[in-house]
Scaffold this motif. Structure first.
Motif, mmCIF file in Angstrom:
data_model
loop_
_atom_site.group_PDB
_atom_site.id
_atom_site.type_symbol
_atom_site.label_atom_id
_atom_site.label_comp_id
_atom_site.label_asym_id
_atom_site.label_seq_id
_atom_site.Cartn_x
_atom_site.Cartn_y
_atom_site.Cartn_z
ATOM 1 N N SER A 1 0.849 -1.182 0.000
ATOM 2 C CA SER A 1 0.000 0.000 0.000
ATOM 3 C C SER A 1 0.884 1.232 0.000
ATOM 4 N N PRO A 2 0.736 2.138 -0.895
ATOM 5 C CA PRO A 2 0.139 1.986 -2.231
ATOM 6 C C PRO A 2 1.078 1.176 -3.115
ATOM 7 N N VAL A 3 0.616 0.862 -4.310
ATOM 8 C CA VAL A 3 1.443 0.066 -5.215
ATOM 9 C C VAL A 3 1.619 0.804 -6.543
ATOM 10 N N LEU A 4 2.832 0.791 -7.027
ATOM 11 C CA LEU A 4 3.145 1.252 -8.375
ATOM 12 C C LEU A 4 4.199 0.291 -8.898
ATOM 13 N N HIS B 1 5.904 -1.171 -12.372
ATOM 14 C CA HIS B 1 6.058 -0.932 -13.804
ATOM 15 C C HIS B 1 7.209 -1.788 -14.313
ATOM 16 N N PHE C 1 -7.275 -3.610 -7.949
ATOM 17 C CA PHE C 1 -6.301 -2.588 -8.318
ATOM 18 C C PHE C 1 -6.342 -2.443 -9.833
ATOM 19 N N ASN D 1 -2.532 -2.113 -16.134
ATOM 20 C CA ASN D 1 -2.467 -1.391 -17.407
ATOM 21 C C ASN D 1 -3.692 -0.495 -17.594
ATOM 22 N N ASP E 1 1.846 -2.452 -15.942
ATOM 23 C CA ASP E 1 1.697 -1.376 -14.965
ATOM 24 C C ASP E 1 0.610 -1.785 -13.986
ATOM 25 N N CYS E 2 0.943 -1.870 -12.712
ATOM 26 C CA CYS E 2 -0.035 -2.159 -11.664
ATOM 27 C C CYS E 2 -0.040 -0.979 -10.699
ATOM 28 N N THR E 3 -1.234 -0.430 -10.420
ATOM 29 C CA THR E 3 -1.331 0.718 -9.530
ATOM 30 C C THR E 3 -2.525 0.589 -8.591
ATOM 31 N N SER E 4 -2.352 1.158 -7.395
ATOM 32 C CA SER E 4 -3.440 1.244 -6.424
ATOM 33 C C SER E 4 -3.055 2.306 -5.408
ATOM 34 N N HIS E 5 -4.039 3.145 -5.011
ATOM 35 C CA HIS E 5 -3.791 4.152 -3.987
ATOM 36 C C HIS E 5 -4.036 3.595 -2.591
#
Length: 97
Positions: free
Chosen positions: A16-19, A21, A38, A41, A60-64
């Motif tokens: 938490s959070p995750v970025l 790439h 999450f 792409n 690309d994996c993202t989550s706030h």
């Protein structure tokens, strides 16, 4: 947790959070299993979804917020062998025992 067995790598995590790439190596196939929702792409990903990416694909994996994921990376030859169909069906057809 990261496990590497040569032709097979497994990464399981909760962050938490995750970025995240990266680019999938040309000799690998990656399967991404979202454990919690999450973005993969830019698209919403949640269980029981599975994202499979081939060599050269951008990931690309993202989550706030907190995100859980598992990534399985296979050497392309192992992935092909895993997906091969048997020479004949193991399920008996009409008239077979």
């Amino acid at each position: 947790m990261d496990i590497s067995l040569g032709d097979l790598d497994i990464l399981v995590g909760r962050v938490s959070p995750v970025l995240l790439h990266g680019v999938v190596p040309v000799d690998r196939v990656c399967a991404v299993f979202p454990i919690t929702p999450f973005l993969i792409n830019g698209r919403s990903a949640a269980p029981p979804m599975l994202a499979v990416l081939g060599g050269g694909a951008v990931l690309d994996c993202t989550s706030h917020s907190e995100a859980g994921l598992a990534v399985v990376s296979l050497h392309v030859e192992l992935a092909q062998r895993t997906l091969e169909l048997p020479g004949r069906s193991p399920v008996p057809g009409p008239g077979m025992r």
